[in-house]
Design an enzyme around this catalytic site. Structure first.
Site, PDB file in Angstrom:
ATOM      1  N   GLY A  58       0.941  -1.115   0.144  1.00 34.94           N
ATOM      2  CA  GLY A  58       0.036   0.062  -0.113  1.00 34.94           C
ATOM      3  C   GLY A  58       0.834   1.294  -0.171  1.00 34.94           C
ATOM      4  O   GLY A  58       2.050   1.352   0.397  1.00 34.94           O
ATOM      5  N   GLN A  63       3.416   9.884   1.022  1.00 27.75           N
ATOM      6  CA  GLN A  63       4.454   9.176   0.875  1.00 27.75           C
ATOM      7  C   GLN A  63       5.388   9.567  -0.362  1.00 27.75           C
ATOM      8  O   GLN A  63       6.486   9.227  -0.694  1.00 27.75           O
ATOM      9  CB  GLN A  63       4.330   7.557   0.906  1.00 27.75           C
ATOM     10  N   CYS A 105       6.371   0.139   7.329  1.00 27.52           N
ATOM     11  CA  CYS A 105       6.088   1.244   6.366  1.00 27.52           C
ATOM     12  C   CYS A 105       7.199   1.574   5.611  1.00 27.52           C
ATOM     13  O   CYS A 105       8.166   1.768   5.914  1.00 27.52           O
ATOM     14  CB  CYS A 105       5.732   2.537   7.377  1.00 27.52           C
ATOM     15  N   LEU A 106       6.876   1.991   4.390  1.00 27.50           N
ATOM     16  CA  LEU A 106       7.998   2.176   3.302  1.00 27.50           C
ATOM     17  C   LEU A 106       8.810   3.491   3.722  1.00 27.50           C
ATOM     18  O   LEU A 106       9.721   3.690   3.528  1.00 27.50           O
ATOM     19  CB  LEU A 106       7.611   2.226   1.951  1.00 27.50           C
ATOM     20  N   HIS A 147      -3.913   1.392   7.803  1.00 29.86           N
ATOM     21  CA  HIS A 147      -2.590   1.729   7.849  1.00 29.86           C
ATOM     22  C   HIS A 147      -2.370   3.242   6.844  1.00 29.86           C
ATOM     23  O   HIS A 147      -1.961   4.106   7.057  1.00 29.86           O
ATOM     24  CB  HIS A 147      -1.631   1.022   7.438  1.00 29.86           C
ATOM     25  N   GLU A 148      -3.138   2.801   5.579  1.00 24.19           N
ATOM     26  CA  GLU A 148      -2.831   4.263   4.530  1.00 24.19           C
ATOM     27  C   GLU A 148      -3.740   5.157   5.021  1.00 24.19           C
ATOM     28  O   GLU A 148      -3.399   6.424   4.671  1.00 24.19           O
ATOM     29  CB  GLU A 148      -3.221   3.487   3.147  1.00 24.19           C
ATOM     30  N   HIS A 151      -1.760   7.567   7.093  1.00 25.67           N
ATOM     31  CA  HIS A 151      -0.982   8.415   6.398  1.00 25.67           C
ATOM     32  C   HIS A 151      -1.818   9.729   5.910  1.00 25.67           C
ATOM     33  O   HIS A 151      -1.088  10.836   6.146  1.00 25.67           O
ATOM     34  CB  HIS A 151      -0.566   7.957   5.224  1.00 25.67           C
TER      35      HIS A 151
END
Ligand code: NI
Length: 209
Positions: A58, A63, A105-106, A147-148, A151
């Protein structure tokens, strides 16, 4: 020095790349998108590319330093496998149950922790084609969407950890902050003021009537 993308078009979206903590886009609540245009469609396609390159499942617009309420998901993390989902201006509702699962997380390389979240949720959003989406989710898909969505609110998964676990990741976050500040001091990354001005410009282009 190349012209900034804004020099010719105030709504232009420059080349996108993954940003890491503590880039200011990650702590800035994203704004609802009022217009879908070709630059957004291109940005979404680039978000999928960046997500696959980084082996994520995701990715939220924050991000890639875009201040818009958009995220993309493919639970397989593999291009050409599974299903690609784009959520624009999403709303979550009907949280049910509780599940604990490890997350990463990226934008927080190296940080992985167990996170407690509702097991099921309903997400309503718009697709890239401008059509309404409503999904009742559980399992990994429900987790990724939550999670997204966090963000988009400027929240990162360590914000959801109990105190002891939060202390455990604090030094990792400090390490990332030092790396980021180092890049800024060497001129490899713009200053926070420049990054924020760019977010302001992109927000003004598509989030105001
Ligand atoms: Ni993340």
């Amino acid at each position: 020095m190349p012209d900034s993308p804004a020099a010719t078009d105030p709504s232009a979206i420059g080349p996108l790349e993954l940003v890491e903590f503590p880039h200011p886009a990650l702590r800035r609540p994203a704004k609802p998108l009022l217009r879908l245009d070709d630059a957004i469609r291109e940005a979404v396609s680039r978000m999928f590319e960046i997500m696959y390159e980084a082996e994520g499942i995701g990715l939220a617009a924050n991000q890639v330093a875009l201040p818009y309420r958009i995220f993309v998901v493919n639970c397989t993390g593999r291009q050409g496998l599974g299903e690609e989902h784009v959520f624009i201006n999403p709303v979550l509702s009907r949280p049910r149950g509780t599940a604990v699962q490890e997350e990463g997380c990226l934008s927080l390389p190296g940080v992985r922790m167990d996170v407690r979240r509702p097991e099921r949720i309903v997400v309503e959003a718009w697709s890239l084609a401008g059509e309404p989406i409503k999904l009742d989710l559980d399992g990994l898909f429900a987790r990724v969407v939550q999670h997204e969505f966090d963000h988009l609110e400027g929240r990162l998964f360590p914000d959801r950890l109990p105190e002891a676990a939060a202390l455990e990741v604090r030094h990792q976050l400090e390490g990332l902050a030092q790396v980021f500040a180092g890049k800024q001091s060497r001129g490899e990354l713009p200053t926070d003021a420049t990054l924020v001005a760019e977010l302001d410009r992109l927000e003004a282009a598509r989030c105001r009537a």
